[in-house]
Design a protein around this motif. Structure first.
Motif, PDB file in Angstrom:
ATOM      1  N   CYS A  27       0.805  -1.218   0.000  1.00 34.67           N
ATOM      2  CA  CYS A  27       0.000   0.000   0.000  1.00 34.67           C
ATOM      3  C   CYS A  27       0.841   1.274   0.000  1.00 34.67           C
ATOM      4  CB  CYS A  27      -0.873   0.068   1.248  1.00 34.67           C
ATOM      5  SG  CYS A  27      -2.013  -1.276   1.376  1.00 34.67           S
ATOM      6  N   GLY A  28       0.196   2.349  -0.414  1.00 33.16           N
ATOM      7  CA  GLY A  28       0.754   3.681  -0.243  1.00 33.16           C
ATOM      8  C   GLY A  28      -0.295   4.561   0.404  1.00 33.16           C
ATOM      9  N   ILE A  29       0.132   5.454   1.296  1.00 30.35           N
ATOM     10  CA  ILE A  29      -0.828   6.329   1.968  1.00 30.35           C
ATOM     11  C   ILE A  29      -0.370   7.783   1.844  1.00 30.35           C
ATOM     12  CG2 ILE A  29      -1.712   4.585   3.548  1.00 30.35           C
ATOM     13  CD1 ILE A  29       0.075   5.639   5.744  1.00 30.35           C
ATOM     14  N   PHE A  30      -1.360   8.671   1.834  1.00 33.97           N
ATOM     15  CA  PHE A  30      -1.079  10.094   1.650  1.00 33.97           C
ATOM     16  C   PHE A  30      -2.146  10.878   2.404  1.00 33.97           C
ATOM     17  CE2 PHE A  30      -1.367  14.199  -0.356  1.00 33.97           C
ATOM     18  CZ  PHE A  30      -0.059  14.514  -0.684  1.00 33.97           C
ATOM     19  N   GLY A  31      -1.745  11.944   3.080  1.00 34.24           N
ATOM     20  CA  GLY A  31      -2.715  12.770   3.801  1.00 34.24           C
ATOM     21  C   GLY A  31      -2.311  14.228   3.755  1.00 34.24           C
ATOM     22  N   VAL A  32      -3.303  15.104   3.858  1.00 32.64           N
ATOM     23  CA  VAL A  32      -3.014  16.545   3.836  1.00 32.64           C
ATOM     24  C   VAL A  32      -3.972  17.268   4.774  1.00 32.64           C
ATOM     25  CG1 VAL A  32      -4.383  16.816   1.707  1.00 32.64           C
ATOM     26  CG2 VAL A  32      -2.776  18.601   2.360  1.00 32.64           C
ATOM     27  N   TYR A  33      -3.434  18.254   5.469  1.00 34.61           N
ATOM     28  CA  TYR A  33      -4.251  19.166   6.283  1.00 34.61           C
ATOM     29  C   TYR A  33      -3.922  20.575   5.814  1.00 34.61           C
ATOM     30  CZ  TYR A  33      -6.443  21.447  10.268  1.00 34.61           C
ATOM     31  OH  TYR A  33      -7.258  22.216  11.040  1.00 34.61           O
ATOM     32  N   GLY A  34      -4.906  21.307   5.318  1.00 33.65           N
ATOM     33  CA  GLY A  34      -4.612  22.663   4.869  1.00 33.65           C
ATOM     34  C   GLY A  34      -5.869  23.454   4.613  1.00 33.65           C
ATOM     35  N   LYS A  35      -6.034  24.541   5.368  1.00 34.84           N
ATOM     36  CA  LYS A  35      -7.186  25.419   5.131  1.00 34.84           C
ATOM     37  C   LYS A  35      -7.005  26.097   3.766  1.00 34.84           C
ATOM     38  CE  LYS A  35      -9.418  24.991   9.104  1.00 34.84           C
ATOM     39  NZ  LYS A  35      -9.188  25.563  10.388  1.00 34.84           N
ATOM     40  N   ASN A  36      -8.096  26.303   3.069  1.00 29.64           N
ATOM     41  CA  ASN A  36      -8.093  26.957   1.753  1.00 29.64           C
ATOM     42  C   ASN A  36      -7.227  26.226   0.721  1.00 29.64           C
ATOM     43  OD1 ASN A  36      -9.675  29.059   2.885  1.00 29.64           O
ATOM     44  ND2 ASN A  36      -7.791  29.917   3.759  1.00 29.64           N
ATOM     45  N   MET A  37      -7.147  24.945   0.851  1.00 25.36           N
ATOM     46  CA  MET A  37      -6.429  24.150  -0.158  1.00 25.36           C
ATOM     47  C   MET A  37      -7.407  23.172  -0.803  1.00 25.36           C
ATOM     48  SD  MET A  37      -2.852  23.038   1.574  1.00 25.36           S
ATOM     49  CE  MET A  37      -1.773  24.228   2.354  1.00 25.36           C
ATOM     50  N   HIS A  92     -10.924  20.469   4.178  1.00 23.67           N
ATOM     51  CA  HIS A  92      -9.548  20.920   4.422  1.00 23.67           C
ATOM     52  C   HIS A  92      -8.665  19.810   5.003  1.00 23.67           C
ATOM     53  CE1 HIS A  92     -11.588  21.553   8.287  1.00 23.67           C
ATOM     54  NE2 HIS A  92     -10.395  21.468   8.851  1.00 23.67           N
ATOM     55  N   ILE A  93      -9.231  18.598   5.135  1.00 28.16           N
ATOM     56  CA  ILE A  93      -8.437  17.455   5.592  1.00 28.16           C
ATOM     57  C   ILE A  93      -8.716  16.290   4.638  1.00 28.16           C
ATOM     58  CG2 ILE A  93      -7.798  16.012   7.572  1.00 28.16           C
ATOM     59  CD1 ILE A  93      -9.572  17.841   9.312  1.00 28.16           C
ATOM     60  N   LYS A 210       5.853  20.081   4.835  1.00 30.03           N
ATOM     61  CA  LYS A 210       5.112  21.344   4.989  1.00 30.03           C
ATOM     62  C   LYS A 210       4.666  21.804   3.608  1.00 30.03           C
ATOM     63  CE  LYS A 210       4.439  24.802   8.136  1.00 30.03           C
ATOM     64  NZ  LYS A 210       3.019  24.924   7.861  1.00 30.03           N
ATOM     65  N   LEU A 211       3.414  22.232   3.516  1.00 30.73           N
ATOM     66  CA  LEU A 211       2.895  22.768   2.262  1.00 30.73           C
ATOM     67  C   LEU A 211       2.139  24.048   2.592  1.00 30.73           C
ATOM     68  CD1 LEU A 211       2.409  22.362  -0.814  1.00 30.73           C
ATOM     69  CD2 LEU A 211       0.319  21.137  -0.208  1.00 30.73           C
ATOM     70  N   GLY A 212       2.717  25.179   2.273  1.00 32.08           N
ATOM     71  CA  GLY A 212       2.102  26.453   2.659  1.00 32.08           C
ATOM     72  C   GLY A 212       1.940  26.495   4.171  1.00 32.08           C
ATOM     73  N   ASP A 213       0.708  26.798   4.612  1.00 30.42           N
ATOM     74  CA  ASP A 213       0.427  26.785   6.053  1.00 30.42           C
ATOM     75  C   ASP A 213      -0.010  25.410   6.540  1.00 30.42           C
ATOM     76  OD1 ASP A 213       0.982  29.472   6.239  1.00 30.42           O
ATOM     77  OD2 ASP A 213      -1.093  30.058   5.765  1.00 30.42           O
ATOM     78  N   GLY A 214      -0.041  24.465   5.630  1.00 32.45           N
ATOM     79  CA  GLY A 214      -0.544  23.142   5.995  1.00 32.45           C
ATOM     80  C   GLY A 214       0.555  22.086   6.060  1.00 32.45           C
TER      81      GLY A 214
END
Ligand code: SF4
Length: 484
Positions: A27-37, A92-93, A210-214
């Motif tokens: 498997c591969g997993i990916f997650g992101v948390y970022g407001k306005n993304m 945003h999540i 880190k991606l922007g503020d997220g």
């Protein structure tokens, strides 16, 4: 039919290919948390970068702060998601998953993320790895009323978290980490948080960036690069990371007495442009080739690779030996997961569809071919025959791994021991079986030396049977397991 916002009604792959002659990542997993993304598209591209880790199913769960939405299906990432489906996944999540099954069969209901309602709200899970005490845990849970929807070991984790719902989620996860044995890198989503967890041995990789503020979390750093994130570090063995509107927090839930990163990630699974646990994959592979040349200085005219997995090591062999590297085999990059297998009398065509030998490079030459590993040996013999048919005078095979003699229980499909050619035959017998003039495996000592002071931080069980975590056998407790 495809559906989102619940457990999808999904399609089976139409044509299953024959069992490949390579270990397969689960498997591969990916997650992101970022407001306005646009978190669903960021996850889509992240999963695209991780497609090599699983091609059977893909899924994304997104939270907008109030509810968790899900879409998943059988197939490759671009087959599972359309523009319209991504548009519906607003929030945003997000967490995403690409899967190839080892525990739990290839069935739509086993596709991830898994999303459940429990006492505290909604919980979604994406899991990479294998739980080794699955039988005991499922038995305990079912005997006290748990019901399982899928046949994956991942669902056990969600059930355990629900059991501990009187605690905070972090506390519940920390308790789970005591109960659950084996290999797991996890991403969890709730209405308000993204959570990353890595088992105490650190078997399967997990990086945070880190991606922007997220923040972005992914199985491999190549996925962070793809979405424009900057890698901060690897998630530590035994660590829980919680990201929500209060910021980011790290909890060392379990202390790690011994690390056991999967060494096969470095040999074969991970993309060469990834960096994990302090090592750049392409540099490690090149060094494997150099070490092979030091261990086996074979007198040949050219070095060729079985592309792509053997290419970096082959270049390393050429560097060290001074023998020219040539492109002797050309890979068809458009072979998908579901091409129709040729019939028995067209078997050679099946290999030629994937790899075509370059006659003008090979004719009259003594050839040293580099590949990453030998599992069953069936494909190698066909490739060697192709080289000889093109006029190669002598063919030697160098492998940038030691002989694979044991099965993996930590999330890699290495086949059963009875199917592993090195577990069943001597080097001389394998050499004759695949028809080469010489067969050379990288030594385990030579492999570990590449990692210098970190040499003891790896799992090498498929080479020496030294399993870092005990493997529980299914007893009577296993009889409730569903088979799809
Ligand atoms: Fe990796 Fe082999 Fe250990 Fe499995 S047994 S985790 S494939 S090194």
């Amino acid at each position: 039919m495809r559906a989102s916002g619940g457990f999808s009604t999904v399609n089976m792959p139409e044509n299953r290919i024959e069992k490949p002659d390579k270990p397969r990542e689960e498997c591969g997993i990916f997650g992101v948390y970022g407001k306005n993304m646009d978190v669903s598209r960021i996850t889509y591209y992240g999963l695209y970068a991780l497609q090599h880790r699983g091609q059977e199913s893909a899924g994304i769960a997104v939270s907008d702060g109030k509810k968790v939405m899900l879409h998943k299906d059988m197939g490759l990432v671009p087959e599972v998601f359309s523009q319209e489906q991504l548009d519906k996944l607003k929030g945003h999540i997000a967490i995403g998953h690409v899967r190839y099954s080892t525990t739990g069969s290839s069935h739509p209901i086993n596709a991830q993320p898994l999303v459940f309602r429990y006492a505290k709200g909604t919980l979604g899970l994406a899991h990479n790895g294998n739980i080794t005490n699955i039988w005991d845990l499922r038995s305990q849970l079912t005997s006290t009323g748990s019901v399982f929807q899928s046949t994956t070991d991942s669902e056990v984790i969600v059930n355990l978290v629900a059991r501990y719902s009187q605690n905070t989620l972090e506390e519940a996860l920390a308790k789970c980490m005591i109960d659950v044995k084996g290999a797991y890198s996890l991403l969890l989503i709730t209405e308000t948080s993204l959570i990353a967890v890595r088992d105490t041995y650190g078997f399967r990789p997990l990086s945070i960036g880190k991606l922007g503020d997220g923040y972005v979390v992914a199985s491999e750093s190549c996925a962070l690069d793809t979405v424009g994130a900057t890698k901060l570090r690897d998630v530590g063995p035994g660590e829980i990371i919680i990201i929500n509107d209060k910021g980011i927090r790290s909890i060392r839930a379990l202390s790690s007495r011994k690390k056991a990163h999967c060494i096969f990630e470095y040999i074969y699974f991970a993309r060469p442009d990834s960096e994990m646990d302090g090592f750049q994959i392409s540099q490690v592979r090149r060094e494997m080739g150099r070490q092979l040349a030091r261990e086996y200085p074979v007198d040949v005219d050219i070095v060729v690779a079985v592309p792509d997995s053997g290419t970096t090591a082959a270049r390393g062999y050429a560097d060290e030996s001074g023998i020219p590297f040539e492109e002797g085999l050309m890979k068809n990059r458009y072979i998908g997961r579901t091409f129709i297998q040729p019939s028995q009398d067209m078997r050679e065509m099946g290999v030629r569809l994937k790899l075509n030998p370059m006659k003008h490079v090979l004719e009259g030459k003594r050839v040293l071919m580099v590949d990453d590993s030998l599992v069953r040996g069936t494909t190698s013999s066909k490739i060697v025959k192709m080289l000889r048919d093109c006029g190669a005078r002598e063919v030697y095979l160098c492998l940038s791994s030691p002989p694979v003699v044991k099965s993996c229980h930590y999330g890699i499909d290495t086949s059963n021991e009875s199917e592993l050619v090195a577990a069943q035959k001597s080097v001389e017998q394998i050499k004759n079986l695949i028809g080469v003039d010489g067969l050379y495996y990288l030594s385990l000592e030579g492999l570990l030396n590449i990692f210098a002071k970190d040499r003891d931080n790896f799992c090498t069980a498929c080479f020496n049977g030294d399993y870092p975590v005990e493997i529980a056998k299914p007893g009577n407790s296993g009889k409730f397991m569903l088979e799809w």
